[in-house]
Scaffold this motif. Structure first.
Motif, PDB file in Angstrom:
ATOM      1  N   UNK A  90       0.649  -1.206   0.019  1.00  0.00           N
ATOM      2  CA  UNK A  90       0.234   0.024  -0.172  1.00  0.00           C
ATOM      3  C   UNK A  90       1.114   1.420  -0.039  1.00  0.00           C
ATOM      4  N   UNK A  91       1.659   1.241   0.994  1.00  0.00           N
ATOM      5  CA  UNK A  91       2.441   2.916   1.234  1.00  0.00           C
ATOM      6  C   UNK A  91       3.264   2.807  -0.523  1.00  0.00           C
ATOM      7  N   UNK A  92       4.215   1.621  -0.508  1.00  0.00           N
ATOM      8  CA  UNK A  92       4.600   1.608  -1.871  1.00  0.00           C
ATOM      9  C   UNK A  92       4.210   2.237  -3.556  1.00  0.00           C
ATOM     10  N   UNK A  93       2.780   1.802  -2.955  1.00  0.00           N
ATOM     11  CA  UNK A  93       1.503   2.463  -4.415  1.00  0.00           C
ATOM     12  C   UNK A  93       1.473   3.916  -4.043  1.00  0.00           C
ATOM     13  N   UNK A  94       1.922   4.106  -2.368  1.00  0.00           N
ATOM     14  CA  UNK A  94       1.227   5.531  -2.564  1.00  0.00           C
ATOM     15  C   UNK A  94       0.528   6.487  -1.925  1.00  0.00           C
ATOM     16  N   UNK A  95       0.193   4.588  -1.319  1.00  0.00           N
ATOM     17  CA  UNK A  95      -1.002   5.157  -0.200  1.00  0.00           C
ATOM     18  C   UNK A  95      -1.138   5.782   1.353  1.00  0.00           C
ATOM     19  N   UNK A  96      -1.779   6.574   1.314  1.00  0.00           N
ATOM     20  CA  UNK A  96      -1.321   7.333   2.425  1.00  0.00           C
ATOM     21  C   UNK A  96      -2.668   6.600   3.902  1.00  0.00           C
ATOM     22  N   UNK A  97      -3.920   6.594   3.878  1.00  0.00           N
ATOM     23  CA  UNK A  97      -5.067   6.351   4.340  1.00  0.00           C
ATOM     24  C   UNK A  97      -4.800   5.062   5.448  1.00  0.00           C
ATOM     25  N   UNK A  98      -4.158   4.240   6.348  1.00  0.00           N
ATOM     26  CA  UNK A  98      -4.912   3.414   6.733  1.00  0.00           C
ATOM     27  C   UNK A  98      -5.633   3.729   8.410  1.00  0.00           C
ATOM     28  N   UNK A  99      -7.072   2.853   8.007  1.00  0.00           N
ATOM     29  CA  UNK A  99      -8.285   3.260   9.058  1.00  0.00           C
ATOM     30  C   UNK A  99      -8.361   1.671   9.469  1.00  0.00           C
ATOM     31  N   UNK A 100      -8.581   2.146  11.417  1.00  0.00           N
ATOM     32  CA  UNK A 100      -8.651   0.902  11.675  1.00  0.00           C
ATOM     33  C   UNK A 100      -9.961   1.175  13.517  1.00  0.00           C
ATOM     34  N   UNK A 101     -10.022   0.482  13.694  1.00  0.00           N
ATOM     35  CA  UNK A 101     -10.684   0.290  15.002  1.00  0.00           C
ATOM     36  C   UNK A 101     -10.801   0.113  16.804  1.00  0.00           C
ATOM     37  N   UNK A 102     -11.547   0.876  17.315  1.00  0.00           N
ATOM     38  CA  UNK A 102     -10.702  -0.355  18.478  1.00  0.00           C
ATOM     39  C   UNK A 102     -12.009  -1.511  18.547  1.00  0.00           C
ATOM     40  N   UNK A 103     -13.045  -1.541  17.873  1.00  0.00           N
ATOM     41  CA  UNK A 103     -13.753  -2.977  17.618  1.00  0.00           C
ATOM     42  C   UNK A 103     -12.825  -3.581  16.986  1.00  0.00           C
ATOM     43  N   UNK A 104     -12.392  -3.582  16.088  1.00  0.00           N
ATOM     44  CA  UNK A 104     -11.699  -4.399  15.242  1.00  0.00           C
ATOM     45  C   UNK A 104     -11.165  -5.186  16.259  1.00  0.00           C
TER      46      UNK A 104
END
Length: 317
Positions: free
Chosen positions: A39-53
């Motif tokens: 993901x980072x190598x493709x230029x992605x920046x937004x990483x989404x998680x949650x306390x409930x995951x």
């Protein structure tokens, strides 16, 4: 990867986000590491998680990788609070005390002193809205997060929350909302999307591939290694394995064949380029699956195909 502003804020994110709902359960540390690298190598920046995951293990696993796989300042770290599981049961608590305690626990698991975007995971009428939103104000003023948003709010809930924050100087404005949106579920177009646009919120679609059904993997049945065969997700996926969805899936497959693309690419580009959308959140179980979503930067759907897909998916709008 192209960067987009989140609503009317100064926050910028990649136009594709990485979701981590399965991390710590179906996605082990090796696959998570490889996914984050790709993901980072493709230029992605937004990483989404949650306390409930996965009872917080998603955050803990991500925390072990941030700073190792990717520098902290190279990603936009987003998490959510308000939903947890006790003894296997889903529990919603959006009270001020619970939300702030949950944020502190998230920061410990992530190994950071602040996140870039903190979101209320879902609406709850059990706590006054002004109390819930006061927790967001406190999170920003204390430096625990830079921006705040909401998730899974209806249209009127979105408008009410965003307007409340805009009504009085000094309150922290909402910048985003995260909701389900795909060719198999376009219901957000009726009220949520107009409310988000009117109040200046960016929109993050979750499950942009129709819970995996739009990839075409279920056209001949349910693969044994798929989410649809998992006790955890069988009902979640099964909701889209009916006749009306099958017609949309077949249309996506035909469009993909004509373009020389995969059905995944057609479905993801369609939602990525919808008006009002900031970044679809893609959650893949393996790095190999994720890589299939990362080659879309130069792709766009012809106008006539967009119209055809809009027509065939109209029942989900």
């Amino acid at each position: 990867m192209q960067q987009r502003r989140v609503g009317g804020s100064g926050l910028q994110v990649s136009r594709l986000g990485l979701g981590t709902m399965t991390w710590g359960r179906d996605t082990d540390e090796h696959e998570a590491r490889e996914s984050l690298i790709a993901f980072a190598e493709a230029g992605g920046t937004l990483v989404d998680t949650a306390a409930g995951y996965t009872d917080g293990e998603s955050e803990a696993l991500l925390g072990r990788l941030v700073g190792d796989v990717v520098a902290r300042d190279e990603i936009v770290l987003a998490t959510k609070a308000g939903v947890s599981r006790r003894s296997g049961e889903r529990v919603v608590n959006t009270s001020r005390g619970h939300l702030l305690a949950s944020l502190d626990a998230s920061l410990r698991r992530l190994g950071v002193d602040h996140v870039d975007l903190w979101q209320v995971h879902t609406w709850s009428s059990a706590s006054p809205l002004e109390e819930t939103l006061a927790a967001l104000d406190r999170a920003v003023s204390s430096g625990r997060t830079s921006y705040v948003g909401i998730s899974n709010y209806t249209g009127w809930q979105t408008a009410r929350a965003a307007t409340w924050q805009q009504a009085v100087p000094g309150r922290t404005p909402l910048v985003s909302t995260q909701v389900e949106y795909s060719l198999l579920n376009r219901s957000v177009e009726r009220e949520v999307l107009p409310a988000a646009v009117a109040t200046g919120l960016g929109l993050f679609p979750w499950s942009p591939l129709g819970r995996g059904v739009l990839t075409g993997k279920y056209r001949g049945g349910t693969p044994v290694d798929s989410r649809g065969a998992s006790p955890t997700f069988a009902g979640f996926v099964g909701a889209y394995l009916e006749e009306s969805s099958a017609r949309v899936v077949e249309a996506v497959a035909r469009a993909a064949e004509g373009l020389g693309w995969t059905p995944l690419e057609v479905a993801l580009v369609w939602v990525r380029d919808r008006p009002g959308v900031t970044a679809p959140i893609v959650g893949a179980r393996t790095a190999a699956q994720l890589r299939g979503s990362l080659g879309l930067e130069e792709k766009s759907l012809p106008t006539e195909l967009v119209r055809a897909l809009d027509d065939v998916s109209q029942r989900s709008a």
